[in-house]
Scaffold this active site. Structure first.
Site, mmCIF file in Angstrom:
data_model
loop_
_atom_site.group_PDB
_atom_site.id
_atom_site.type_symbol
_atom_site.label_atom_id
_atom_site.label_comp_id
_atom_site.label_asym_id
_atom_site.label_seq_id
_atom_site.Cartn_x
_atom_site.Cartn_y
_atom_site.Cartn_z
ATOM 1 N N ASP A 51 0.841 -1.336 0.010
ATOM 2 C CA ASP A 51 0.252 0.067 0.127
ATOM 3 C C ASP A 51 0.943 1.234 -0.022
ATOM 4 O O ASP A 51 0.595 2.317 -0.974
ATOM 5 C CB ASP A 51 -0.847 -0.008 1.330
ATOM 6 C CG ASP A 51 -0.261 -0.362 2.397
ATOM 7 O OD1 ASP A 51 1.018 -0.802 2.413
ATOM 8 O OD2 ASP A 51 -1.000 -0.232 3.530
ATOM 9 N N ASP A 108 7.214 4.002 2.997
ATOM 10 C CA ASP A 108 7.562 5.154 3.866
ATOM 11 C C ASP A 108 9.171 5.347 3.777
ATOM 12 O O ASP A 108 9.876 5.587 3.075
ATOM 13 C CB ASP A 108 7.029 5.231 5.130
ATOM 14 C CG ASP A 108 7.088 6.351 5.833
ATOM 15 O OD1 ASP A 108 7.622 7.323 5.587
ATOM 16 O OD2 ASP A 108 6.371 6.356 7.091
HETATM 17 P P1 IMP Z 1 7.895 1.928 6.355
HETATM 18 O O1 IMP Z 1 8.579 0.657 6.902
HETATM 19 O O2 IMP Z 1 8.530 3.241 7.030
HETATM 20 O O3 IMP Z 1 8.056 1.984 4.809
HETATM 21 O O4 IMP Z 1 6.561 2.007 6.665
HETATM 22 C C1 IMP Z 1 5.778 1.122 6.214
HETATM 23 C C2 IMP Z 1 4.500 0.980 7.161
HETATM 24 O O5 IMP Z 1 4.220 1.876 8.025
HETATM 25 C C3 IMP Z 1 3.483 0.783 5.945
HETATM 26 O O6 IMP Z 1 3.206 -0.387 5.712
HETATM 27 C C4 IMP Z 1 2.168 1.291 6.867
HETATM 28 O O7 IMP Z 1 1.600 0.375 7.727
HETATM 29 C C5 IMP Z 1 2.895 2.194 7.764
HETATM 30 N N1 IMP Z 1 2.799 3.730 7.291
HETATM 31 C C6 IMP Z 1 3.728 4.400 6.713
HETATM 32 N N2 IMP Z 1 3.346 5.737 6.431
HETATM 33 C C7 IMP Z 1 1.830 5.665 6.806
HETATM 34 C C8 IMP Z 1 0.834 6.589 6.566
HETATM 35 O O8 IMP Z 1 1.177 7.683 6.009
HETATM 36 N N3 IMP Z 1 -0.268 6.305 6.776
HETATM 37 C C9 IMP Z 1 -0.551 4.855 7.287
HETATM 38 N N4 IMP Z 1 0.353 4.272 7.340
HETATM 39 C C10 IMP Z 1 1.824 4.344 7.132
HETATM 40 MG MG MG Z 2 1.726 -1.924 4.556
#
Ligand code: IMP
Ligand code: MG
Length: 178
Positions: free
Chosen positions: A103, A106
């Protein structure tokens, strides 16, 4: 609905359902073109990708397998540091084209962990699809093959994405009003 409230936070509409729909169809067209002659398995990363994956894959018309995986909330400590475990991969990925369906990317920590665990299963190739990417936050070199939208580094909810479990059922994507 232009704004929604979850707990005490206000979110304003950021991507309308129609814009999301167009992006999803665009990615589906690219996948149809690029993967038609491959032995494909889509790995949908739950929970957030459930709506995106359903809309995307109903527009994918080639033969494929679809499976659902989840990152455990439990964090194990290994030599490499903290890792989260990928649960639910029972399929044999060897020699297949594995397509990760996310989805949102980040920082990329989650994606990196998923990629490392999938690579241990020796796929022929690995492709990555994400509906949303926050380029300013992304810290990894992994190429993301298919991207719906590049978005600013702001918290968003809706269309599968949640804030404290809420907001996943919204058909648009809303960003936090700071
Ligand atoms: P990452 O590991 O920092 O890339 O973040 C991944 C996970 O954090 C995603 O799979 C989401 O579950 C959550 N996440 C990151 N940014 C958002 C956001 O803006 N809204 C909701 N969930 C987020
Ligand atoms: Mg996710």
């Amino acid at each position: 609905m232009d704004t929604i409230t979850i707990h005490d936070s206000t979110f304003r509409i950021f991507l309308q359902p129609g814009e999301i729909h167009d992006a999803v169809e665009r990615i589906a067209r690219q996948l149809n073109n690029d993967l038609h002659d491959k032995d494909v398995i889509f790995l949908v990363i739950l929970n957030g990708s459930f709506l995106f994956a359903a809309d995307l894959l109903r527009n994918y018309h080639n033969s494929c397998r679809i499976s659902f995986v989840k990152i455990s909330s439990y964090e194990g400590i290994t030599n490499e540091g903290r890792i989260k475990e990928l649960i639910g991969i029972n399929e044999i990925l060897e020699d297949k084209t594995v397509v990760i369906v996310e989805d949102i990317v980040d920082t990329g920590n989650t994606l990196d962990c998923v990629i490392n665990q999938i690579k241990e299963k020796h796929p022929a190739e690995l492709k990555i699809v994400t509906l949303l990417l926050k380029p300013e936050a992304y810290e990894y070199p992994h190429k993301i093959d298919y991207i719906g939208f590049r978005i600013p580094n702001r918290f968003v909810v809706g269309y599968g994405l949640d804030y404290d479990g809420f907001g996943r059922n919204m058909t648009g994507i809303y960003s936090l009003v700071e």
